[in-house]
Structure formats: structure tokens, C-alpha cells
Design an enzyme around this catalytic site. Sequence first.
Site, PDB file in Angstrom:
ATOM      1  N   CYS A 407       0.665  -1.086  -0.321  1.00 18.97           N
ATOM      2  CA  CYS A 407      -0.341  -0.025  -0.138  1.00 18.97           C
ATOM      3  C   CYS A 407       0.553   1.230  -0.241  1.00 18.97           C
ATOM      4  O   CYS A 407       0.641   2.332  -0.168  1.00 18.97           O
ATOM      5  CB  CYS A 407      -0.882  -0.481   1.267  1.00 18.97           C
ATOM      6  N   LYS A 410       0.900   3.355  -3.211  1.00 23.98           N
ATOM      7  CA  LYS A 410      -0.254   3.487  -3.837  1.00 23.98           C
ATOM      8  C   LYS A 410      -0.358   5.118  -4.030  1.00 23.98           C
ATOM      9  O   LYS A 410       0.882   6.115  -3.601  1.00 23.98           O
ATOM     10  CB  LYS A 410      -1.845   3.654  -3.125  1.00 23.98           C
ATOM     11  N   ASP A 437     -16.873   4.855   0.707  1.00 25.50           N
ATOM     12  CA  ASP A 437     -16.903   3.896   1.681  1.00 25.50           C
ATOM     13  C   ASP A 437     -16.201   2.824   1.124  1.00 25.50           C
ATOM     14  O   ASP A 437     -15.411   3.158  -0.446  1.00 25.50           O
ATOM     15  CB  ASP A 437     -18.918   3.255   0.898  1.00 25.50           C
ATOM     16  N   ASP A 438     -15.893   1.691   1.709  1.00 22.88           N
ATOM     17  CA  ASP A 438     -14.988   0.788   0.750  1.00 22.88           C
ATOM     18  C   ASP A 438     -15.221  -0.098   0.127  1.00 22.88           C
ATOM     19  O   ASP A 438     -14.332  -0.456  -1.103  1.00 22.88           O
ATOM     20  CB  ASP A 438     -14.659  -0.023   2.073  1.00 22.88           C
ATOM     21  N   ASP A 454      -8.746  -4.434  -5.409  1.00 24.84           N
ATOM     22  CA  ASP A 454      -7.316  -3.686  -4.546  1.00 24.84           C
ATOM     23  C   ASP A 454      -6.292  -5.038  -5.447  1.00 24.84           C
ATOM     24  O   ASP A 454      -6.680  -6.356  -5.737  1.00 24.84           O
ATOM     25  CB  ASP A 454      -7.425  -3.985  -3.162  1.00 24.84           C
ATOM     26  N   GLY A 527      -9.903 -14.951 -14.104  1.00 27.10           N
ATOM     27  CA  GLY A 527      -9.546 -13.487 -13.837  1.00 27.10           C
ATOM     28  C   GLY A 527      -8.224 -13.365 -14.889  1.00 27.10           C
ATOM     29  O   GLY A 527      -9.178 -13.763 -16.383  1.00 27.10           O
ATOM     30  N   HIS A 528      -7.628 -12.736 -14.934  1.00 24.61           N
ATOM     31  CA  HIS A 528      -6.474 -12.143 -16.065  1.00 24.61           C
ATOM     32  C   HIS A 528      -5.225 -12.475 -16.077  1.00 24.61           C
ATOM     33  O   HIS A 528      -4.926 -12.198 -14.197  1.00 24.61           O
ATOM     34  CB  HIS A 528      -7.531 -10.794 -16.772  1.00 24.61           C
ATOM     35  N   SER A 529      -4.641 -12.293 -16.236  1.00 23.32           N
ATOM     36  CA  SER A 529      -2.707 -12.765 -16.324  1.00 23.32           C
ATOM     37  C   SER A 529      -2.299 -12.219 -17.703  1.00 23.32           C
ATOM     38  O   SER A 529      -2.832 -12.273 -18.734  1.00 23.32           O
ATOM     39  CB  SER A 529      -2.475 -13.738 -15.775  1.00 23.32           C
ATOM     40  N   ASP A 611     -10.933  -0.411   6.873  1.00 23.25           N
ATOM     41  CA  ASP A 611      -9.968  -1.211   7.464  1.00 23.25           C
ATOM     42  C   ASP A 611      -8.749  -0.026   6.630  1.00 23.25           C
ATOM     43  O   ASP A 611      -9.090   0.914   6.102  1.00 23.25           O
ATOM     44  CB  ASP A 611      -9.730  -1.900   5.915  1.00 23.25           C
TER      45      ASP A 611
END
Length: 726
Positions: A407, A410, A437-438, A454, A527-529, A611
Amino acid sequence: MQMQMQIPLTRDLVLIGGGHAHALVLRKWGMRPLPGVRLTVINPGPTAPYSGMLPGHIAGHYQQNDLEIDLVKLARFAGARIIDGRAVALDPVSKTVTVQDHGVIEYDVASLDIGITSELPQLRGFSDHAIGAKPLDDYAEHWRGFLSTAKTNGEAGPVTVIGGGVAGVELAMAMAFALHQAIGKAEVTVIEARDQLTGIGEDTRQRLMAALKENGVTLWTGAEIAEITKDGPRLKSGEVIPSALTIGAAGALPQPWLQNTGLPLTDGFVTVGPTLQVDGHTDLFAVGDCAHMRHAPRPKAGVYAVRAAPVLHDNLRAVLTGQSLRPYHPQKDYLKLISLGGQSALAEKYRRPWSGPWLWRWKNRIDRKFMLKFQDLPAMETPTLPPVAALGVAEELGNGQPICAGCGSKVGPGALSDAISTLPKIQRDDVLTAAGDDAATLRIGGVQQVLTTDHLRAFTEDPALMARITAIHALGDIWAMGAAPQAVLTNVILPRMNATLQRRTLHEILHAAGEVFRDAGAEIVGGHSTLGSELTIGFTLTGLTETPILQSGGHPGDVLILTRPLGSGTVLAAEMQGRADGRDVMNMLGIMGRSQACAAEILHEAHAMTDVTGFGLAGHLQAICKASGTGAVIMVDDLLFYDGAQNLAEAGIRSSLYDANLAHAPLIGAQGAKGALLHDPQTAGGLLAAVAADRADGILNKLHEASVPAVRIGHLTKGAPDIICR
């Protein structure tokens, strides 16, 4: 224009064990890495003790960190990933190593340096009532606890050492000396099955006998042990020697799991040839005490591992590059330097002894010089600016600190909030998201679904550990909304590597992340890669809830509860610079990788929750205050911090996101290192909940019963969204 080529990774080199030879290989590797090789070291713990200084540590002449090689720092220097775990199996056909509580690691080339054990499983009662002198770190930790209890109580029970070789008598004298210094008395006994001390010449034996007597150590020779009881060793003659602490030092035994590997063994030790390759396996090496050199059998002694290290390093590189290997020719004998309890030593070579305090000083210089190789690693070169660059480049780079990962990398909160504020107002009536909001809240039929995403730049070379922490981190937004995790999409960027390493790495990532998500009740659905410049792992998650917990639900008087320590950004920044203690790093990563599902369930009645991640405690608490129309008070002394974080912050270590966080969420009354850590960006940080005051104690009790390190850190107040530190 010349472009710099990114070298693809094509081979996995795995060092199993953090022994002396492997530590020296890591140091040499860091000074001249081999492009295309991904280097891994597997060790049970973040440090490896140097055996030469162990008796001095037991006697109290050295502190714990004086004799510990910090493998975390060493791995960072070598560009290696370190896996904190114990190897328990190896398959030379499939080329895999099984690590306890971690899983399977594949290799192209591997090396074993796992040491030996002094456990005596064949001796009835040993596992229940005694401990082996090796592995060294287990014994040293046990001894520190025994000595601490003795100091507290002012007395200690008798100590017994099984084995009258050099190691046994050396440790017996060290423990006797330490107990005399601590409580003024000691009762230490050495038991030897043969009729005399072993492994030395007659003149040396006589001098050691005198040293044992001088230290008040009792010696039993010709004494065979029948079993170890709770009261002490029982001899075959029937006599029980009273013992509150029994140490096994009766010889070098191989690690038991080697028996199941199918490797060629000699008396249980891995058989190697002149090039240190395991017989019949050109892609596997073994060194140190776990190896038997068939071409030149030698006693188990650290000096041979140290001397073998340069040959092992060169031969590993040779196998990985298709070059010829060179043989290792160990010396015929070596200088034995034996500590005599106090700061005095005895030396023997070719059966000829010397003794005296001057030998201790000589031994101390040798040992400290060896350890300095790992404590004073060569400084990494700092990239220099080109002679001509655009205005602002130097200011943006600041002191040249590399951008943090996790983090800490960021975008700053100010830039992010400014960009979001320019977005058009949401038009859809089934998107219920409140600003800040989260996670987004979507209405689907009669159900509310939360949606978040994330991703993190890797701060560890271990993709499995990175995946686990990233999964915990991403789940934080779902848990903070009071939702039950549902489905997961993965997004993985791998550094450039060949197809084999792609498969291995993706398997480790998906296996580790899948375990976390399944435990939380969610499933990976796709997903993706892609390939890129560095490892980056991300997850997009959904969750279900009847009534989401929003940041706007706080009330004046609500108690603030935080479920995790602060300081991960500072510790990670220091680790990148080689300035963090490896034990602190591993302890922190272990906490970061633990699920917070139980804590989220207990906090389901929170009025407001978030969080604590990239914007630090101050930034995320400010978000609650602004949304709820309250202020807040933080009781700084009630906060928990990760081990080492305060000292590092005091030394001026800051994450690269710190300045932006400080500017965005100023605090009133924040001072010193603790004040700075309120702005520290957290990865997989704790849940911050505002709960009703009359419910706080009950909630905290439930959290503590669930082993959650939660603390009450302050409360919400009426008025402007200011945060006051007290």
C-alpha cells in the site's frame, strides 16, 4: 535510443536450509547475481545461528543477535525469496521440495544445507523429557527460557548433558558458567557412555578434564542411559541422575526425513562426490553436516561447510550455465577452538593442545570477523540521475528512496480524491454507493451485493506469501462493509519468465489465495494474467449483505476499536533498505497473512467500520469522521505497533506515501515516532470500528477470546472532523 532489456527468468535455484555454506553463497550471489535465475532459500525461521559463537552465547558472552545470521536481510541483498518453513520432503525425480505449512516448491537446481540433529529418538523418553543441542536455534531458545526462569526464581534445577564429545563438554561448561554468574551456583553433569571424553587427543583430554572440574561440572564416564524420565536420565545400572534440563549432544544424527527421499545415503547422510553433487543427481547438491563426502570423509564441523561454500557457489553457477565444475578438496585436519565457560579457550590441531585467555581473544576475533560478512553487507549502488532531466524530477525523487511496494505505492489520497470528485454523478438507481465507502453497494433483486477491487506491488519475492497477504488485504473492504465474501476474480502481472516458471508461479499464487478465499467463504471464479516488469497481484471481490456497514454510521461517544498493530509501511520500507530486523519482518508478515473473518463477525454490530490500509490510521479515521459528521480522539499510548516499527520511525524511516498521507489528514497533538506512524500506510491492516460505548468491553472480550490483538484506541466526538491525539 538504447533500450535496456528485461532478462527473463528461466531457472529456479532452491537452497534448502540456511546453514553456513548457503549463507556464504547468498552473500556471493548478491555481489554477482546470475541473470535469468530465480533464487529461493528455505529455512525454518528468519535467522540462522552461527555455531562457532553458540557456546559463548550460552555462557552469556554474546547477545542473541551477535550470533544470528539475518537471512531476511541476506535474501534481500541477494535478490532471493525467503520461505519461512521447514523442509520435510524432497522428490529428486519430480524435482520438488515440500515445506511444512507452505506446500510444494519446484526446482531446476537445488542444494541441501539442513544441518543435523542431536535428538535421540531411539532413547526412550527423550522426546518428552529432553532436547537436542542441534538444531542450534531450538536449543538456544530453550536455554534462554531456562536461564531467565533461574534468574527470576534465584535458583535452578540440575542440568545434564548427554555426550562427552567436544560439543557436550563445551556446552556443559558454558551453562555452568552462566548459572554461576546468574545465581551463584550450578549443578551440571556430563554423561558419556565410553570410558573417557571423545574426539580429542590425550593431552587435550586432560586439560578438558581440569576445565570441567574448575567449572564445577560432574563427569560420568562408562555410564549407559536406559531411558530419560521426568526426573532425569536413568542409567542401565538403575540410578537416576536428577535433571531439570537434559540436553542431547551425543553425536551427529541425520535429519530423519532424508530416509524417504530415495537419495543415496551413507549412515543417513546424503552422499556427495568431489563436486558436491549428490551421487546420481547432477541437479542436486549437498553440503555441511547433512552431507557425507565419499571422496574425503570428514568429521561434522562447520569449518568444512565454510571452506566448501566458494566451490558450491561456483558449481551452482556452472550447472545453471552449462559450464564445467570444479572439485572440493577439504583440509585433512582443522583447528579446534573450544570455549572453557569463561572467556578462555583451548585449541587443538594434530592432537596438540594450547590454552589460555589469549586464545579466547583470538577465537572472538575470528568469529566476529565471520559474522561481519553478514552484518556489514556491501551497500547497493544508488541509481544516479541523468545529467539533464525535466524540472521537478530531482524534487520528486527526493532522497533517492525507491518507491515502496504494497500500500506504500498507492497514489496519494489528495490526488485520488480530486480525481474521483470530477466523475459524473451516478445515474443508476441500483448502484447505492456512498462516496468514500470501502466497496460499491449494488441492489440485485432483494439482495445487496458489495463490490471491490484491490491490487498490490509485491514487497516479498515469495509469490505464495504475497498472494495470501493480498487476499487478506482485498477481503478487508468486504469485511469492513459487514458483508459475507462471495466471488473472486484474479489479476496477476508476472515478471518476464519462461512458460515453466509461469506455471509454477501461478500455481503457488492461486493455491495460496484460493486457500484464503475458501476459508472466508468465497470462490475464485476466473481472472486475467499478463507479463510485466514486476510481480503485481490483484483481486476483484463481491460480497453479500442485508445491511452494509457504512462509514457514515458513527455517533459521538462511539468507542474506536482497532484489530491490528500499526507500522507495516515503515517496516517494509526499512526492509527494502536492508535496515529492518528479519525477525520483525517475518513476525509482521505472519500477522498480515492471518484472516480477519472472525474479527469481522464479532464487529458486525459496529455503527461504522473501515479497514486501515494505504492512507494510514489518520486518513481512514478522517474518512469516518467526515462521513459521520464527527471528530475523534486517539489515545496514542493505547495503540499497538509492529515489533521494530517505533525504533525505525524514530530513526527517520518513512514509507514513500507518508508525506502525501501527512498532508491529507493532519492531526492535532501528534508527536514523535508514534505520531508519525499514525500516517503510515498499512497493507492488510486492521479493521477500524466505531461501536456503541456500552458494547465496547463485551466486543473487546470476544475479540481477545478469539486471539485477535484488538485495542480500544479512542472515541468519536461532536464537532468538526478534527482528530486530536492524546
